[in-house]
Design a protein around this motif. Sequence first.
Motif, short mmCIF file in Angstrom:
data_model
loop_
_atom_site.label_atom_id
_atom_site.label_comp_id
_atom_site.label_asym_id
_atom_site.label_seq_id
_atom_site.Cartn_x
_atom_site.Cartn_y
_atom_site.Cartn_z
N LYS A 42 0.84 -1.21 0.00
CA LYS A 42 0.00 0.00 0.00
C LYS A 42 0.87 1.25 0.00
O LYS A 42 0.60 2.21 -0.71
CB LYS A 42 -0.90 0.01 1.24
N ASN A 46 5.88 1.41 6.09
CA ASN A 46 4.92 0.80 7.01
C ASN A 46 5.55 -0.51 7.52
O ASN A 46 5.84 -1.42 6.73
CB ASN A 46 3.62 0.53 6.24
N PHE A 48 4.44 -3.02 8.99
CA PHE A 48 3.67 -4.23 8.67
C PHE A 48 4.15 -4.80 7.34
O PHE A 48 4.41 -6.00 7.21
CB PHE A 48 2.18 -3.88 8.62
N ASP A 124 -3.52 -9.51 1.62
CA ASP A 124 -3.81 -8.50 2.65
C ASP A 124 -5.03 -7.63 2.28
O ASP A 124 -6.04 -7.69 2.94
CB ASP A 124 -2.56 -7.63 2.90
N ASN A 173 -9.42 -4.18 2.58
CA ASN A 173 -9.44 -4.98 3.81
C ASN A 173 -10.13 -4.24 4.96
O ASN A 173 -11.09 -4.76 5.54
CB ASN A 173 -8.03 -5.46 4.19
N GLN A 174 -9.71 -3.00 5.25
CA GLN A 174 -10.35 -2.30 6.37
C GLN A 174 -11.85 -2.11 6.12
O GLN A 174 -12.66 -2.27 7.03
CB GLN A 174 -9.69 -0.93 6.59
N ASP A 204 -3.36 5.58 6.87
CA ASP A 204 -2.12 4.86 7.16
C ASP A 204 -0.91 5.79 7.18
O ASP A 204 0.21 5.39 6.82
CB ASP A 204 -1.91 3.67 6.20
N THR A 230 -5.75 -0.93 11.86
CA THR A 230 -4.57 -0.65 11.03
C THR A 230 -3.38 -0.45 11.94
O THR A 230 -3.49 0.25 12.96
CB THR A 230 -4.74 0.61 10.14
N THR A 231 -2.26 -1.04 11.56
CA THR A 231 -1.07 -0.97 12.42
C THR A 231 -0.59 0.47 12.60
O THR A 231 -0.07 0.82 13.65
CB THR A 231 0.07 -1.82 11.83
C1 RAM Z 1 -1.84 -1.62 7.99
C2 RAM Z 1 -2.32 -1.82 6.59
C3 RAM Z 1 -2.57 -3.28 6.27
C4 RAM Z 1 -3.35 -3.96 7.37
C5 RAM Z 1 -2.67 -3.79 8.69
C6 RAM Z 1 -3.44 -4.43 9.81
O1 RAM Z 1 -0.49 -1.89 8.09
O2 RAM Z 1 -3.48 -1.07 6.41
O3 RAM Z 1 -3.26 -3.37 5.06
O4 RAM Z 1 -3.55 -5.31 7.10
O5 RAM Z 1 -2.56 -2.39 8.95
#
Ligand code: RAM
Length: 341
Positions: A42, A46, A48, A124, A173-174, A204, A230-231
């Motif tokens: 994305k 990040n 993650f 993801d 995803n979210q 993000d 989201t992380t």
């Molecule tokens: C963020 C991104 C990613 C998600 C994680 C939990 O790093 O949005 O797509 O899966 O959070």
Amino acid sequence: MKKANRIVFLVAVTALIAVGTLALGSCAPAAPKVSKIAIVVKSLGNGFFDACRDGGQEAAKELGNAEIIYQGPSTPTAEGQIEIIDSLIAQKVQGICISANDADALIPITKKAMSKGIKVMSFDSGISKDGRMVDLVPSETPLIGKQQVELISGLIGGEGEIAILSATSQATNQNAWIEVMKAELAANPAYSKIKLVATVYGDDLADKSYREAIGLFEAYPKLKGIIAPTTVGIAAAGKAITDKKLIGKVQLTGLGLPSEMKFYVENGACAKFALWNPIDLGYTSVMITNALIKKQVTGKDGDVVKAGRMGDIKIGANGSAVMGVPFVFEKSNIEQYAKMF
Ligand code: RAM
């Protein structure tokens, strides 16, 4: 032409075509020994996705015939990813696994990639089914969404105002998880005293997520909890709660990296949150992409990918594959997991 002559003529033409095809075949370029597999995320920066990359590199090393190209835009936009995929097509990579910033906007470019023989899968955050061969999700969507609601309900004692601090408004995803959360809050009588007052988007980005969290405290002084799936968002919300001295007043849960959340678990800003193993997610994605490149699978219902240490990954309807169940982190185990991802 008499019948006998016609048969001789047809046999001769068929033979010529066969010889021609064989000759052409021997001139065709041999498949490259090393497959270039791009992991497109994305956005860069990040943690993650850096962990997903590490898992992807581990898989490539194990396969011995794959090279990873790790790319992503500087901010999480579909436009940025489209540009990247265009250049990956020009570079003639063999496979692309992507965490998409938009389920539909990427379809034309990934279709172009697939028309050139590049194998495309999403992981993801998915692309709709026409734009990829396989979509790998870390866990069943309903399971993730319901678990998030259960966690916040437990933390606020089943009562009060909550808000969601998400990633981008287009994230596949979210958005899927949030849909489940909303349905669960509306339908499950256990949550009848919980009120979802707002859903905001930190894109993000740490600073925007932080500002959105502060905005929630100001707009909703009675706010009792935040779900940040989201992380990036959850770590920013942890910082906002800490900075504004709201520990104990506003509860926080969501999806986070133990390494980034350890501080906020230990200071009490976030008592419990969840996530899956991002290293395993990246590892499995590269294993699946490799199986597509090697034509061991095509992404059809019933295909099984031998995914190294992750075992057999089954592909179901619409090319969907699912990994495991999310872990829940809290004071008792955060130390141990923070060392891993
Ligand atoms: C963020 C991104 C990613 C998600 C994680 C939990 O790093 O949005 O797509 O899966 O959070």
